[in-house]
Design an enzyme around this catalytic site. Structure first.
Site, PDB file in Angstrom:
ATOM      1  N   LEU A   1      -0.007   2.018  -4.621  1.00  0.00           N
ATOM      2  CA  LEU A   1       1.394   2.177  -4.510  1.00  0.00           C
ATOM      3  C   LEU A   1       1.940   2.143  -5.925  1.00  0.00           C
ATOM      4  O   LEU A   1       1.807   1.547  -6.784  1.00  0.00           O
ATOM      5  CB  LEU A   1       1.692   1.027  -3.661  1.00  0.00           C
ATOM      6  CG  LEU A   1       1.287   0.738  -2.120  1.00  0.00           C
ATOM      7  CD1 LEU A   1       1.465  -0.404  -1.699  1.00  0.00           C
ATOM      8  CD2 LEU A   1       1.737   2.024  -1.359  1.00  0.00           C
TER       9      LEU A   1
ATOM     10  N   GLU B   1       7.692  -6.519   1.726  1.00  0.00           N
ATOM     11  CA  GLU B   1       7.352  -5.189   2.592  1.00  0.00           C
ATOM     12  C   GLU B   1       6.115  -5.049   3.319  1.00  0.00           C
ATOM     13  O   GLU B   1       5.923  -4.930   4.251  1.00  0.00           O
ATOM     14  CB  GLU B   1       7.096  -3.969   1.398  1.00  0.00           C
ATOM     15  CG  GLU B   1       8.679  -3.411   1.007  1.00  0.00           C
ATOM     16  CD  GLU B   1       9.487  -4.267   0.515  1.00  0.00           C
ATOM     17  OE1 GLU B   1       8.946  -5.378  -0.256  1.00  0.00           O
ATOM     18  OE2 GLU B   1      10.644  -4.228  -0.008  1.00  0.00           O
TER      19      GLU B   1
END
Ligand code: NAP
Length: 139
Positions: free
Chosen positions: A23, A33
């Site tokens: 990511l 998140e």
């Protein structure tokens, strides 16, 4: 049986979703998140608590998940690959493409499955958007 397909993705302001197989954000920035992702993808429809949700992902997204976190727990993990001949270690199912993965859910596995989440990466998102029917109405 037709199913609603849920997509989830975190996107940078410039549209990026990944960087070097990972990511594009430092993991400590992503605590909220990750919690949000887990809550959404694990939570079942009221009344379907005896089932599990399904997460469908590309092979590289599977590889990007730290080994200790694979398979994503409390979810049925399906990995898409045209190259692999067996599910990667820890994954529940392998499918050659998205329609095959969804067909799997028409069989006995589907009786155990509640919501379906498409969790990346980019080729799967592109495929879904390409085939999306703007006139379709949920049953
Ligand atoms: N920001 C986010 O929310 C998010 C979410 C997910 C992933 N990511 C990031 O995105 C990157 C990985 O994504 P990616 O787009 O490079 O790869 P990916 O889609 O995860 O994986 C690509 C591979 O998956 C298989 N595949 C994908 N779609 C397929 C389909 N429709 N039918 C059959 N096989 C299919 C193929 O495997 P074979 O080559 O084995 O045939 C393909 O080479 C990583 O950096 C990851 O961290 C970000």
């Amino acid at each position: 049986m037709s199913r609603v397909l849920n997509c989830i993705v975190a996107v940078c302001p410039d549209g990026g979703i990944g960087y070097k197989g990972d990511l594009p954000w430092h993991p400590t920035r992503l605590n909220n998140e990750f919690k949000h992702f887990r809550r959404l993808t694990v939570t079942r429809t009221p009344g379907a608590e005896d089932k599990q949700n399904v997460v469908i992902m590309g092979r590289k997204t599977w590889n990007s998940i730290p080994e200790k976190n694979r398979p994503l727990n409390d979810r049925i993990n399906i990995v898409l690959s045209r190259q692999l001949e067996a599910p990667p270690s820890g994954a529940h199912h392998l499918a050659r493409d998205l329609p095959s993965a969804l067909r799997l859910l028409d069989g006995p596995e589907g009786l155990l499955a509640d919501q379906v989440w498409l969790i990346g990466g980019s080729s799967m998102y592109s495929e879904v958007v390409r085939h999306a029917d703007p006139k379709a109405v949920p049953e």
